[in-house]
Design a protein around this motif. Structure first.
Motif, PDB file in Angstrom:
ATOM      1  N   PRO A 172       0.819  -1.208  -0.012  1.00 41.88           N
ATOM      2  CA  PRO A 172       0.024   0.148  -0.073  1.00 41.88           C
ATOM      3  C   PRO A 172       0.739   1.287  -0.107  1.00 41.88           C
ATOM      4  O   PRO A 172       0.560   2.204  -0.783  1.00 41.88           O
ATOM      5  N   VAL A 173       1.749   1.260   0.760  1.00 39.94           N
ATOM      6  CA  VAL A 173       3.026   2.621   0.965  1.00 39.94           C
ATOM      7  C   VAL A 173       3.492   2.723  -0.667  1.00 39.94           C
ATOM      8  O   VAL A 173       3.381   3.783  -1.057  1.00 39.94           O
ATOM      9  N   PHE A 174       3.895   1.520  -1.023  1.00 37.24           N
ATOM     10  CA  PHE A 174       4.618   1.572  -2.445  1.00 37.24           C
ATOM     11  C   PHE A 174       3.612   2.237  -3.398  1.00 37.24           C
ATOM     12  O   PHE A 174       4.019   3.165  -4.221  1.00 37.24           O
ATOM     13  N   ALA A 175       2.395   1.610  -3.311  1.00 36.56           N
ATOM     14  CA  ALA A 175       1.071   2.144  -4.435  1.00 36.56           C
ATOM     15  C   ALA A 175       1.034   3.646  -4.304  1.00 36.56           C
ATOM     16  O   ALA A 175       0.780   4.223  -5.314  1.00 36.56           O
ATOM     17  N   ILE A 176       0.897   4.200  -2.933  1.00 33.74           N
ATOM     18  CA  ILE A 176       0.458   5.530  -2.711  1.00 33.74           C
ATOM     19  C   ILE A 176       1.550   6.315  -3.481  1.00 33.74           C
ATOM     20  O   ILE A 176       1.340   7.313  -3.754  1.00 33.74           O
ATOM     21  N   ILE A 177       2.994   5.919  -3.027  1.00 30.51           N
ATOM     22  CA  ILE A 177       4.224   6.801  -3.685  1.00 30.51           C
ATOM     23  C   ILE A 177       4.125   6.809  -5.180  1.00 30.51           C
ATOM     24  O   ILE A 177       4.387   7.892  -5.602  1.00 30.51           O
ATOM     25  N   ILE A 178       3.874   5.589  -5.988  1.00 32.08           N
ATOM     26  CA  ILE A 178       3.745   5.742  -7.450  1.00 32.08           C
ATOM     27  C   ILE A 178       2.684   6.316  -7.777  1.00 32.08           C
ATOM     28  O   ILE A 178       2.706   7.202  -8.867  1.00 32.08           O
ATOM     29  N   GLY A 179       1.451   6.216  -7.195  1.00 31.02           N
ATOM     30  CA  GLY A 179       0.314   7.010  -7.625  1.00 31.02           C
ATOM     31  C   GLY A 179       0.329   8.424  -7.274  1.00 31.02           C
ATOM     32  O   GLY A 179      -0.162   9.174  -8.304  1.00 31.02           O
ATOM     33  N   LEU A 180       1.343   8.918  -6.548  1.00 32.18           N
ATOM     34  CA  LEU A 180       1.365  10.488  -6.310  1.00 32.18           C
ATOM     35  C   LEU A 180       2.010  10.952  -7.345  1.00 32.18           C
ATOM     36  O   LEU A 180       1.877  12.144  -7.816  1.00 32.18           O
ATOM     37  N   PHE A 181       2.941  10.093  -8.203  1.00 33.75           N
ATOM     38  CA  PHE A 181       3.790  10.726  -9.409  1.00 33.75           C
ATOM     39  C   PHE A 181       2.754  10.883 -10.479  1.00 33.75           C
ATOM     40  O   PHE A 181       3.078  11.579 -11.523  1.00 33.75           O
ATOM     41  N   SER A 182       1.395  10.433 -10.421  1.00 39.30           N
ATOM     42  CA  SER A 182       0.430  10.865 -11.460  1.00 39.30           C
ATOM     43  C   SER A 182       0.163  12.211 -11.365  1.00 39.30           C
ATOM     44  O   SER A 182      -0.506  12.593 -12.524  1.00 39.30           O
ATOM     45  N   MET A 183       0.221  12.919 -10.403  1.00 44.25           N
ATOM     46  CA  MET A 183       0.095  14.265 -10.362  1.00 44.25           C
ATOM     47  C   MET A 183       0.931  14.931 -11.423  1.00 44.25           C
ATOM     48  O   MET A 183       0.778  16.336 -11.639  1.00 44.25           O
ATOM     49  N   VAL A 184       2.067  14.616 -12.024  1.00 46.04           N
ATOM     50  CA  VAL A 184       2.783  15.254 -12.908  1.00 46.04           C
ATOM     51  C   VAL A 184       1.840  15.573 -14.127  1.00 46.04           C
ATOM     52  O   VAL A 184       2.273  16.694 -14.673  1.00 46.04           O
ATOM     53  N   ALA A 185       0.855  14.905 -14.337  1.00 44.23           N
ATOM     54  CA  ALA A 185       0.228  15.215 -15.399  1.00 44.23           C
ATOM     55  C   ALA A 185      -0.916  16.182 -15.388  1.00 44.23           C
ATOM     56  O   ALA A 185      -1.506  16.676 -16.238  1.00 44.23           O
ATOM     57  N   VAL A 192      -6.009   8.767  -8.102  1.00 38.76           N
ATOM     58  CA  VAL A 192      -6.926   7.586  -7.573  1.00 38.76           C
ATOM     59  C   VAL A 192      -6.670   6.360  -8.423  1.00 38.76           C
ATOM     60  O   VAL A 192      -6.419   5.265  -7.995  1.00 38.76           O
ATOM     61  N   SER A 193      -6.680   6.609  -9.848  1.00 41.53           N
ATOM     62  CA  SER A 193      -6.257   5.487 -10.785  1.00 41.53           C
ATOM     63  C   SER A 193      -4.875   5.079 -10.674  1.00 41.53           C
ATOM     64  O   SER A 193      -4.673   3.817 -10.623  1.00 41.53           O
ATOM     65  N   GLY A 194      -4.050   5.921 -10.431  1.00 36.38           N
ATOM     66  CA  GLY A 194      -2.537   5.487 -10.335  1.00 36.38           C
ATOM     67  C   GLY A 194      -2.387   4.653  -9.129  1.00 36.38           C
ATOM     68  O   GLY A 194      -1.594   3.986  -9.262  1.00 36.38           O
ATOM     69  N   VAL A 195      -3.010   5.071  -7.956  1.00 40.10           N
ATOM     70  CA  VAL A 195      -2.606   4.100  -6.676  1.00 40.10           C
ATOM     71  C   VAL A 195      -3.380   2.802  -7.050  1.00 40.10           C
ATOM     72  O   VAL A 195      -2.692   1.812  -6.732  1.00 40.10           O
ATOM     73  N   LEU A 196      -4.587   2.530  -7.664  1.00 37.98           N
ATOM     74  CA  LEU A 196      -5.267   1.423  -7.750  1.00 37.98           C
ATOM     75  C   LEU A 196      -4.220   0.511  -8.721  1.00 37.98           C
ATOM     76  O   LEU A 196      -4.268  -0.683  -8.588  1.00 37.98           O
ATOM     77  N   VAL A 197      -4.107   1.242  -9.828  1.00 44.34           N
ATOM     78  CA  VAL A 197      -2.943   0.278 -10.737  1.00 44.34           C
ATOM     79  C   VAL A 197      -1.762  -0.091 -10.020  1.00 44.34           C
ATOM     80  O   VAL A 197      -1.395  -1.402 -10.131  1.00 44.34           O
ATOM     81  N   ALA A 198      -1.158   0.711  -9.344  1.00 41.30           N
ATOM     82  CA  ALA A 198       0.230   0.357  -8.517  1.00 41.30           C
ATOM     83  C   ALA A 198      -0.116  -0.586  -7.721  1.00 41.30           C
ATOM     84  O   ALA A 198       0.744  -1.488  -7.430  1.00 41.30           O
ATOM     85  N   LEU A 199      -1.255  -0.528  -7.066  1.00 37.35           N
ATOM     86  CA  LEU A 199      -1.762  -1.537  -5.972  1.00 37.35           C
ATOM     87  C   LEU A 199      -1.887  -2.917  -6.640  1.00 37.35           C
ATOM     88  O   LEU A 199      -1.325  -3.836  -5.941  1.00 37.35           O
ATOM     89  N   VAL A 200      -2.543  -3.040  -7.614  1.00 34.67           N
ATOM     90  CA  VAL A 200      -2.765  -4.339  -8.155  1.00 34.67           C
ATOM     91  C   VAL A 200      -1.708  -4.801  -8.718  1.00 34.67           C
ATOM     92  O   VAL A 200      -1.242  -6.218  -8.655  1.00 34.67           O
ATOM     93  N   GLU A 201      -0.889  -3.971  -9.457  1.00 36.37           N
ATOM     94  CA  GLU A 201       0.481  -4.575 -10.035  1.00 36.37           C
ATOM     95  C   GLU A 201       1.481  -5.111  -9.047  1.00 36.37           C
ATOM     96  O   GLU A 201       2.230  -5.996  -9.218  1.00 36.37           O
ATOM     97  N   ALA A 202       1.464  -4.325  -8.015  1.00 35.18           N
ATOM     98  CA  ALA A 202       2.447  -4.790  -6.754  1.00 35.18           C
ATOM     99  C   ALA A 202       1.926  -6.054  -6.171  1.00 35.18           C
ATOM    100  O   ALA A 202       2.881  -6.898  -5.650  1.00 35.18           O
ATOM    101  N   CYS A 203       0.580  -6.117  -6.182  1.00 31.94           N
ATOM    102  CA  CYS A 203       0.175  -7.582  -5.446  1.00 31.94           C
ATOM    103  C   CYS A 203       0.437  -8.484  -6.473  1.00 31.94           C
ATOM    104  O   CYS A 203       0.827  -9.957  -6.099  1.00 31.94           O
TER     105      CYS A 203
END
Length: 263
Positions: A172-185, A192-203
């Motif tokens: 979860p921590v890893f997914a949140i950090i990766i998802g925050l990079f989506s704000m660059v766009a 939201v979608s960035g965290v969910l994608v990272a969470l699924v892929e990390a699992c």
């Protein structure tokens, strides 16, 4: 943990160097073409020229990153813990494709999620060009996603999990950090979608210890995204996203549960 940070810094350093050189080349090519046409520099650059030149930079970056990380054994493209059974491999691939297709539909259904594309003419034109050249675009995205997954999951996340195998906390921590990079766009909704994608892929990586299913899922994600971007969101899209993702997640995790690493 030190190795994970080293991998990140190494990938970042290579990216900055290659992108700096690539950006200079893209600017030179665009300026040369506009000068040859007798136009003002920066006034009207062909989107095809920009995309092909940028693609060359991306491919060069991917080649360098793959060479470094594979040459020195920092990561690999192995099947990890996925057994040599066709039924298991098909279930894992099908589950990842379903859930990533669902997440792509969910992202496209979010209100104003592509507002940047509507307000920025260059971004809007880029999406339109990608839809007109889907095969080329998917191939480039596939190479870029495979390389990114090699670094992010195959090297960084792998090292973190080996350092502290507490997936309930790490993922979860890893997914949140990766998802925050989506704000660059430029759109906070993408987090939201960035965290969910990272969470699924990390699992998926935790259960399989392979980036191959993640690459397959990313390709499906971009195919669905390119099909839907620019189309007004429909009220039934969130339901379709739920319908796809709901069976996909347990299909992957339950199939790989007997083979996942043990704490």
């Amino acid at each position: 943990m030190k190795k994970a940070i080293m991998y990140l810094l190494l990938a970042l350093g290579i990216t900055l160097v290659v992108m700096f050189i690539g950006g200079a080349v893209v600017g030179f090519v665009a300026g040369f073409i506009e000068g040859f046409r007798g136009e003002e520099v920066g006034a009207d650059t062909s989107m095809s020229v920009m995309v092909y030149a940028a693609s060359a930079s991306v491919i060069l970056l991917c080649i360098v990153l793959n060479w470094v990380f594979l040459k020195f054994g920092f990561a690999n493209y192995s099947l990890g813990r996925i057994p040599e059974r066709s039924s298991v491999r098909l279930k894992v691939a099908a589950g990842v494709m379903l859930v990533m297709a669902g997440l792509a539909v969910l992202q496209c259904s979010m209100e104003d999620v592509f507002q940047v594309a509507e307000n920025d003419a260059l971004v809007k034109e880029a999406y339109a060009w990608m839809r007109q050249h889907p095969i080329y675009s998917i191939l480039i995205l596939c190479v870029a996603e495979a390389t990114g997954n090699l670094v992010i999951y195959g090297a960084v996340l792998r090292e973190i999990l080996e350092w502290k195998h507490r997936p309930v906390i790490v993922i979860p921590v890893f997914a949140i950090i990766i998802g925050l990079f989506s704000m660059v766009a430029g759109n906070s909704m993408l987090v939201v979608s960035g965290v969910l994608v990272a969470l699924v892929e990390a699992c998926v990586y935790e259960y399989t210890r392979s980036i191959i299913p993640i690459i397959i899922g990313d390709v499906v994600f971009w195919i669905v995204t390119l099909c839907l971007v620019g189309i007004p969101a429909q009220t039934w899209w969130p339901f379709a996203a739920w319908l796809l993702a709901t069976p996909g997640i347990p299909l992957v995790l339950k199939t790989m549960d007997p083979y996942k690493p043990i704490d």
